[in-house]
Design a protein around this motif. Sequence first.
Motif, PDB file in Angstrom:
ATOM      1  N   LEU A  47      68.593  84.857  43.272  1.00 63.46           N
ATOM      2  CA  LEU A  47      68.185  83.443  43.252  1.00 63.46           C
ATOM      3  C   LEU A  47      69.402  82.535  43.176  1.00 63.46           C
ATOM      4  N   GLN A  48      69.240  81.324  43.640  1.00 65.80           N
ATOM      5  CA  GLN A  48      70.329  80.355  43.599  1.00 65.80           C
ATOM      6  C   GLN A  48      70.822  80.138  42.165  1.00 65.80           C
ATOM      7  N   ARG A 233      57.437  86.626  34.779  1.00 66.92           N
ATOM      8  CA  ARG A 233      55.995  86.396  34.585  1.00 66.92           C
ATOM      9  C   ARG A 233      55.510  85.153  35.346  1.00 66.92           C
ATOM     10  N   ILE A 234      56.431  84.218  35.640  1.00 66.61           N
ATOM     11  CA  ILE A 234      56.030  83.006  36.369  1.00 66.61           C
ATOM     12  C   ILE A 234      55.905  83.319  37.860  1.00 66.61           C
ATOM     13  N   GLU A 235      56.829  84.154  38.362  1.00 65.18           N
ATOM     14  CA  GLU A 235      56.684  84.603  39.759  1.00 65.18           C
ATOM     15  C   GLU A 235      55.368  85.359  39.902  1.00 65.18           C
ATOM     16  N   ALA A 236      55.116  86.280  38.953  1.00 67.53           N
ATOM     17  CA  ALA A 236      53.877  87.074  39.000  1.00 67.53           C
ATOM     18  C   ALA A 236      52.663  86.144  38.995  1.00 67.53           C
ATOM     19  N   GLY A 237      52.676  85.180  38.087  1.00 73.01           N
ATOM     20  CA  GLY A 237      51.546  84.243  37.977  1.00 73.01           C
ATOM     21  C   GLY A 237      51.357  83.417  39.231  1.00 73.01           C
ATOM     22  N   THR A 238      52.467  83.102  39.894  1.00 74.99           N
ATOM     23  CA  THR A 238      52.387  82.295  41.119  1.00 74.99           C
ATOM     24  C   THR A 238      51.656  83.058  42.215  1.00 74.99           C
ATOM     25  N   TYR A 239      51.983  84.349  42.377  1.00 74.36           N
ATOM     26  CA  TYR A 239      51.330  85.148  43.429  1.00 74.36           C
ATOM     27  C   TYR A 239      49.864  85.405  43.076  1.00 74.36           C
ATOM     28  N   TYR A 399      62.507  81.368  43.329  1.00 72.73           N
ATOM     29  CA  TYR A 399      61.658  82.375  43.999  1.00 72.73           C
ATOM     30  C   TYR A 399      62.502  83.147  45.016  1.00 72.73           C
ATOM     31  N   GLU A 400      62.469  84.467  44.851  1.00 71.68           N
ATOM     32  CA  GLU A 400      63.257  85.343  45.718  1.00 71.68           C
ATOM     33  C   GLU A 400      62.506  85.576  47.036  1.00 71.68           C
ATOM     34  N   ARG A 401      63.077  85.144  48.171  1.00 68.76           N
ATOM     35  CA  ARG A 401      62.523  85.436  49.504  1.00 68.76           C
ATOM     36  C   ARG A 401      61.016  85.114  49.563  1.00 68.76           C
ATOM     37  N   GLY A 407      54.655  86.472  53.401  1.00 67.21           N
ATOM     38  CA  GLY A 407      54.412  86.980  54.755  1.00 67.21           C
ATOM     39  C   GLY A 407      53.834  88.382  54.730  1.00 67.21           C
ATOM     40  N   ARG A 408      54.336  89.196  53.782  1.00 67.20           N
ATOM     41  CA  ARG A 408      53.837  90.578  53.680  1.00 67.20           C
ATOM     42  C   ARG A 408      52.385  90.611  53.203  1.00 67.20           C
ATOM     43  N   LEU A 409      51.915  89.487  52.659  1.00 65.29           N
ATOM     44  CA  LEU A 409      50.500  89.426  52.244  1.00 65.29           C
ATOM     45  C   LEU A 409      49.631  88.861  53.353  1.00 65.29           C
ATOM     46  N   GLY A 410      50.260  88.601  54.528  1.00 67.38           N
ATOM     47  CA  GLY A 410      49.478  88.104  55.658  1.00 67.38           C
ATOM     48  C   GLY A 410      49.574  86.606  55.859  1.00 67.38           C
ATOM     49  N   ALA A 411      50.353  85.928  55.010  1.00 65.74           N
ATOM     50  CA  ALA A 411      50.467  84.459  55.164  1.00 65.74           C
ATOM     51  C   ALA A 411      51.252  84.141  56.432  1.00 65.74           C
ATOM     52  N   LYS A 412      50.838  83.046  57.111  1.00 72.46           N
ATOM     53  CA  LYS A 412      51.613  82.572  58.277  1.00 72.46           C
ATOM     54  C   LYS A 412      52.567  81.494  57.748  1.00 72.46           C
ATOM     55  N   ILE A 413      53.769  81.949  57.369  1.00 70.86           N
ATOM     56  CA  ILE A 413      54.726  81.045  56.708  1.00 70.86           C
ATOM     57  C   ILE A 413      56.116  81.328  57.251  1.00 70.86           C
ATOM     58  N   ARG A 414      56.835  80.276  57.651  1.00 66.30           N
ATOM     59  CA  ARG A 414      58.191  80.518  58.175  1.00 66.30           C
ATOM     60  C   ARG A 414      59.119  79.419  57.701  1.00 66.30           C
ATOM     61  N   ARG A 415      60.397  79.786  57.619  1.00 67.77           N
ATOM     62  CA  ARG A 415      61.442  78.843  57.178  1.00 67.77           C
ATOM     63  C   ARG A 415      62.109  78.277  58.422  1.00 67.77           C
ATOM     64  N   VAL A 416      62.190  76.964  58.520  1.00 61.85           N
ATOM     65  CA  VAL A 416      62.864  76.352  59.674  1.00 61.85           C
ATOM     66  C   VAL A 416      63.952  75.421  59.152  1.00 61.85           C
TER      67      VAL A 416
END
Length: 418
Positions: A47-48, A233-239, A399-401, A407-416
């Motif tokens: 993370l940054q 635990r916050i990353e976990a809670g977010t997903y 948030y790491e990557r 995306g691995r969960l099927g979301a259509k999400i991209r960084r531009v």
Amino acid sequence: MEKLVIEGGVKLHGEVEVSGAKNAALPILCASLLTADSVKIRNLPHLQDVTTMLTLLGHIGVDVELDEKMGVVLRAAELNRLQAPYELVRTMRASVLVLGPLVARYGKARVSLPGGCAIGQRPVDQHIKGLEAMGARVKIEQGYLSVTADGLVGAEIVFDLVTVTGTENLMLAATLADGVTTLRNAAQEPEVLDLAVCLIGMGAKISGAGTDTIKIEGVASLHGFDHPVMFDRIEAGTYMTAVAATGGELLLKGANVNVISSLVSKLTGSGASIHFEGDQLLVTAPNRLNPIDIKTAPYPGFPTDMQAQFMALNTIANGTSTVSETIFENRFMHVQELNRLGAKIEIQGNMAVVKGVSSLTGAEVMATDLRASAGLVIAGLIAANETTIGRIYHLDRGYERIEEKFGRLGAKIRRVSG
Ligand code: EPZ
């Protein structure tokens, strides 16, 4: 400036491996300042904020050796600058955590005042009060905290309010003080306990970490240690919240359900079903979400760092809910952005009233702080058609990557970029 583009309305399914906790890693990295021995810290999140802390420790003179699996060996043998400059501190308030260890080991430190941030003024008066109680002399000059001490002395410190990094800073300082320090009204967050476990491994004498009263008996010196950082635990809670909101199913690996019980009970109340076995949690979304009232509080209460994410979930619940923020004075900046996506949220003081709507509609929105942006990602995953989120450097701090994992969960999400 990079953006995230999300094509929402997709139910998320799959597995996520939780990363190491940012808010445990940051104080634990600072613990390396307390010894001339090598300290190995593993399971660091990429993370940054972690990069910024390693840069700061390097600036101070700590040898930093990163390995390929985000483990790091730190050695604070010869330090050449006992200070944390403004240009680093202003990007990450947790830099203030070098203060306690530097004063404890070297008797002085010069750390830029962190300054406020988007979510609030965030003073460090409790950090200062505790160090002064231990015999330090603190001067504030040109925006810097200049602290000196002829050896810290153990003290009885009662915090006026619960402060996570205040508790951590003074626990770090007290490990090398002469005598016993008692921290009362201390933060009980699991990250405080993880820091204590690392310090005890380094030879510190600490009892009561994870409760509101922590006793630290100072020792002459600390030695090296090898510590794996706890899960985030916050990353976990977010997903977990994201999957409940989109109507899918998630297998979460590497979480300890005992430290997310407030979130599990709220998610269950919203209708999600959560089963766990060991460090694996299976979260299954309901067909229709119940509105759930939230009131943030220090641990073990509902975490303020999950407030925005849960508000996003409430925007499409089957009724009206309230979200009260008791920790920070300005942590509702995601509200107007969520309303741009079709949510119906009204702010009344430190409470937001969320009227559930049947759906959200994509739009351009702006991230304002780390967890607000996580709430906007969840709203974008819910909303039909396209949502663009600007200023996502806020997200990369915590948030790491994120686009890969979603995306691995099927979301259509991209960084531009652009
Ligand atoms: C930690 O911040 C976390 N950061 C925050 O996470 C988290 O939101 C916060 O604790 C509350 O849980 C890290 O651990 C690196 P506080 P911290 O001191 O320690 C007031 C994230 O998203 N206060 O517990 O800075 C303060 O203004 C970040 O990962 C004083 O008045 O928070 C706030 O209103 C955001 N004087 C309240 O106490 C002080 O000396 C709680 O702050 C210290 C704090």
